[in-house]
Design a protein around this motif. Structure first.
Motif, mmCIF file in Angstrom:
data_model
loop_
_atom_site.group_PDB
_atom_site.id
_atom_site.type_symbol
_atom_site.label_atom_id
_atom_site.label_comp_id
_atom_site.label_asym_id
_atom_site.label_seq_id
_atom_site.Cartn_x
_atom_site.Cartn_y
_atom_site.Cartn_z
ATOM 1 N N PHE A 34 -17.352 -14.096 -3.600
ATOM 2 C CA PHE A 34 -18.700 -14.658 -3.440
ATOM 3 C C PHE A 34 -19.769 -13.655 -3.877
ATOM 4 O O PHE A 34 -20.695 -13.997 -4.605
ATOM 5 C CB PHE A 34 -18.919 -15.070 -1.979
ATOM 6 N N ILE A 35 -19.632 -12.385 -3.429
ATOM 7 C CA ILE A 35 -20.648 -11.369 -3.715
ATOM 8 C C ILE A 35 -20.532 -10.839 -5.142
ATOM 9 O O ILE A 35 -21.535 -10.615 -5.811
ATOM 10 C CB ILE A 35 -20.543 -10.209 -2.697
ATOM 11 N N TYR A 36 -19.299 -10.632 -5.617
ATOM 12 C CA TYR A 36 -19.043 -10.118 -6.961
ATOM 13 C C TYR A 36 -18.133 -11.090 -7.709
ATOM 14 O O TYR A 36 -16.967 -10.789 -7.961
ATOM 15 C CB TYR A 36 -18.394 -8.731 -6.894
ATOM 16 N N PRO A 37 -18.652 -12.239 -8.101
ATOM 17 C CA PRO A 37 -17.793 -13.242 -8.746
ATOM 18 C C PRO A 37 -17.200 -12.784 -10.080
ATOM 19 O O PRO A 37 -16.145 -13.270 -10.487
ATOM 20 C CB PRO A 37 -18.728 -14.443 -8.947
ATOM 21 N N ASP A 97 -18.675 -1.294 4.577
ATOM 22 C CA ASP A 97 -18.408 -0.450 3.415
ATOM 23 C C ASP A 97 -17.884 -1.240 2.216
ATOM 24 O O ASP A 97 -17.962 -0.782 1.082
ATOM 25 C CB ASP A 97 -17.395 0.640 3.802
ATOM 26 N N MET A 98 -17.372 -2.422 2.462
ATOM 27 C CA MET A 98 -16.731 -3.173 1.387
ATOM 28 C C MET A 98 -17.639 -3.453 0.190
ATOM 29 O O MET A 98 -17.210 -3.257 -0.956
ATOM 30 C CB MET A 98 -16.121 -4.453 1.939
ATOM 31 N N PRO A 99 -18.882 -3.888 0.360
ATOM 32 C CA PRO A 99 -19.731 -4.099 -0.823
ATOM 33 C C PRO A 99 -19.907 -2.824 -1.663
ATOM 34 O O PRO A 99 -19.947 -2.905 -2.895
ATOM 35 C CB PRO A 99 -21.064 -4.578 -0.230
ATOM 36 N N SER A 100 -19.986 -1.666 -1.010
ATOM 37 C CA SER A 100 -20.093 -0.401 -1.757
ATOM 38 C C SER A 100 -18.823 -0.134 -2.558
ATOM 39 O O SER A 100 -18.884 0.339 -3.698
ATOM 40 C CB SER A 100 -20.342 0.764 -0.803
ATOM 41 N N ILE A 101 -17.690 -0.425 -1.953
ATOM 42 C CA ILE A 101 -16.405 -0.244 -2.644
ATOM 43 C C ILE A 101 -16.339 -1.164 -3.858
ATOM 44 O O ILE A 101 -15.972 -0.743 -4.954
ATOM 45 C CB ILE A 101 -15.232 -0.508 -1.678
ATOM 46 N N TRP A 102 -16.706 -2.416 -3.673
ATOM 47 C CA TRP A 102 -16.649 -3.377 -4.787
ATOM 48 C C TRP A 102 -17.592 -2.961 -5.910
ATOM 49 O O TRP A 102 -17.261 -3.094 -7.089
ATOM 50 C CB TRP A 102 -16.991 -4.778 -4.297
ATOM 51 N N LYS A 103 -18.742 -2.427 -5.532
ATOM 52 C CA LYS A 103 -19.697 -1.969 -6.546
ATOM 53 C C LYS A 103 -19.113 -0.797 -7.344
ATOM 54 O O LYS A 103 -19.218 -0.755 -8.562
ATOM 55 C CB LYS A 103 -21.016 -1.566 -5.888
ATOM 56 N N ARG A 104 -18.465 0.153 -6.636
ATOM 57 C CA ARG A 104 -17.839 1.283 -7.328
ATOM 58 C C ARG A 104 -16.711 0.807 -8.240
ATOM 59 O O ARG A 104 -16.525 1.328 -9.334
ATOM 60 C CB ARG A 104 -17.326 2.315 -6.325
#
Length: 192
Positions: A34-37, A97-104
């Protein structure tokens, strides 16, 4: 009667960890999509046959873990040693922390650390974010999250899997200190 209660309690305890880990994976995957399709991880669904084999292996590990506790390889109470207070206090940090991980992951930044972490004395190997975790394992928070993340990664069985080494280790040490030939340990098969 107490052995039956211990067994049922342990099985319930382990199954709750397994179900929680699976629910975490399912929910976090849906959140990530959903956040990083556009973030596509190179994963493949497992076949029903593989899932069944994995469940059989998990059941065997749990059974052996309890049996080793009952045999005195380690105290049986150690199989229930799981600090729920730590679990519930650190799990929200994992979620946050998960959104930061997905961004990295999306940006392929695997050597990013907080500015307050002094990285100059670490070997190169440690200067990466293992699995893109914030601060690698070099901050106090990332160190605190590590055990819980590993439990989630291994579907609630990491502690039981780690204890699989204790029986052959104990057997080897007993032979070593009893004066038996240490080389006689190697040919013996111990099933993990």
């Amino acid at each position: 009667m107490s052995d039956t209660i211990t067994k049922l309690t342990y099985q319930t305890f382990q199954q709750s960890k397994i179900f929680f880990a699976l629910a975490h994976k399912r929910i976090s995957t849906q959140l990530r999509q959903f956040i990083y399709p556009n973030l596509k991880l190179n994963t493949k669904p497992l076949s029903a046959e593989i899932i069944q084999k994995m469940q059989q292996r998990i059941d065997k590990i749990i059974e052996k873990d309890l049996a080793d506790g009952e045999k005195g390889i380690y105290p049986v109470n150690i199989i229930f040693d799981n600090l729920w207070a730590d679990f519930f206090s650190y799990y929200p940090n994992i979620l946050l922390d998960m959104p930061s991980i997905w961004k990295r992951i999306e940006q392929k930044k695997y050597q990013e650390f907080s500015p307050e972490i002094d990285t100059k004395d670490y070997p190169t190997y440690y200067l990466q974010n293992f699995h893109y975790q914030t601060d690698g394992y070099l901050s106090k928070m990332s160190a605190n999250l590590y055990d819980l993340q590993v439990e989630l990664l291994f579907n609630g069985t990491a502690d039981a899997m780690r204890r699989r080494i204790l029986a052959p280790l104990k057997m080897g040490l007993e032979k070593l200190f009893s004066g038996q030939n240490v080389e006689a340990i190697a040919p013996q098969k111990y099933e993990f």
